[in-house]
Motif scaffolding. Sequence first.
Motif, short mmCIF file in Angstrom:
data_model
loop_
_atom_site.label_atom_id
_atom_site.label_comp_id
_atom_site.label_asym_id
_atom_site.label_seq_id
_atom_site.Cartn_x
_atom_site.Cartn_y
_atom_site.Cartn_z
N ASP A 1 0.84 -1.20 0.00
CA ASP A 1 0.00 0.00 0.00
C ASP A 1 0.87 1.25 0.00
N THR A 2 1.90 1.21 0.81
CA THR A 2 2.88 2.29 0.90
C THR A 2 4.26 1.68 0.81
N PRO B 1 3.97 9.43 -5.35
CA PRO B 1 2.75 9.07 -4.62
C PRO B 1 2.84 7.66 -4.03
N GLY B 2 2.53 7.56 -2.75
CA GLY B 2 2.54 6.26 -2.10
C GLY B 2 3.89 5.85 -1.57
N ALA B 3 4.88 6.73 -1.64
CA ALA B 3 6.21 6.43 -1.07
C ALA B 3 6.47 7.36 0.11
N VAL B 4 7.17 6.85 1.09
CA VAL B 4 7.57 7.68 2.23
C VAL B 4 8.98 7.27 2.63
N ILE C 1 9.63 2.47 -9.98
CA ILE C 1 9.94 1.47 -8.95
C ILE C 1 8.82 1.41 -7.92
N VAL C 2 8.40 2.57 -7.44
CA VAL C 2 7.34 2.60 -6.44
C VAL C 2 6.04 2.05 -7.01
#
Length: 486
Positions: A71-72, A95-98, A420-421
């Motif tokens: 999901d993340t 988006p969706g990466a942290v 990649i993400v």
Amino acid sequence: MNPTSSRRTVLGAGVAGVLAAAGAGGTAAASADPSTTAAPADLSTGPSTGTAAARRPHQRSMVDVPFAQHDTVRVGLIGLGNRGAGMLTGWAAVPGAVVTAVCDIRADRAKAAADKLVQLGKPRPAEYGGSAAAYKNLVRSGDVDLVYIATPWEFHYEQGKAALLAGKHVGVELPIATELAQLWDLVDTSERTRRHLWLMENCSYGRNELAMLKMAHEGVFGEITNGHGGYLHDLRELLFSDTYYTDAWRRKWHTRSTASFYAMHGLAPIAAAMDINRGDRFTTLRATATAPRGLADYRERNLPRSHPSWNEKYVNGDLVTCLIETAKGRVIRAEHDVSSPRPYSRINSLAGSRGIFEDYVPVGETGGRVYLEPDHGGHSWRDFTPYREEFDHWLWKKIGDDAENNGGHGGMDYVLQWRIVQQMRAGLVPDIDVYDSAAWCAPVPLSVESLKRDGRPVDVPDFTRGRWSELRLGLDSRETDMPPVG
């Protein structure tokens, strides 16, 4: 392949089948518990020629293995010098990466990176640093899914393997390793742990490179016969800078190795266009090198005798050229030169029975030129621009504007990071796998071996252990969306 039949035609409806099988578990996703207790490979007895050692028990190929869905994607960065710090904001923007963790042997760099993310309104990541072993704590963190490594070359193998064994997927800056046994060990460790490791080859996502790839796979060049790529970049000022490369690490490589260090930037896009590991493979490599004159001459003219570089003797040839042959009889010329005065170029040229593309020429908006039959005649080059527009890759159509705003090198850094993400969040098969990465980096040790033999050819290993002949997708991916961020 018949030159009138495109690669897309050959793959045909099979593409949908491949993607469906991956999504439905036709190939087990890279999600099983990693074999963290597996005994490390004995590097002293690893294969050193084109013949691969047999796989160990519980070791299976990672070809076409999709990521488990995330999901993340929680990213941990190791190495926050020029490259690592430059990629920090790109990771945070996808988006969706942290970014959950940052690490550098110099703790102040980790703090600066964390401060930067806070300034951007992002959560503060965990900080690791202050010792050469600090990265081990990051890779063991339960709050990291993807480890990104941007340290000096000599640390890539050790840190990449540690991340795999800790159950993480790993993106490694160029090269993933510098010795042949190390490359084999990363392949084997990826297979045992069921985790992906890949080369962070941003140039494979360049706009011209991806358009060239599409043209090749659509049969525009006819039957591909040869290509030419490399890394020609005058780095002399930076190599002798007292601040740019920490402890002059990159210049010091020129005192201890004759290798073609960094030709992957130009080699990888040519390899992708030729379906290396996806229908063809590298078989032999022979290397030549000019005398090492450029760095010593630059030092003579620009550095005081008190500079520490005067204690150094340079052994790496100014221009190292690798001639690589493939199983299908194609030839690739890969060059590396960072020691000579010259404009920047990755060369990026591809030719076949019906035409040729050349990059890095002063033509039009794209800097590329083509000569293609039956469109052209009269022995006169044409502008690449209309062809790039026609064959523009879906990634650039979808996120090109975001890429230019969020990433360096004309946006291709961000395209790489975004892709990649996206692959990890959507549970897709990676565009670049450990086998591609090992093959593209193999010229580093193999060029040394060939030069030792006065330029005679040396075998290039088949890191896929026989699966190179399978035609499958890679950078010529089909358009998919980034999963929505909940």
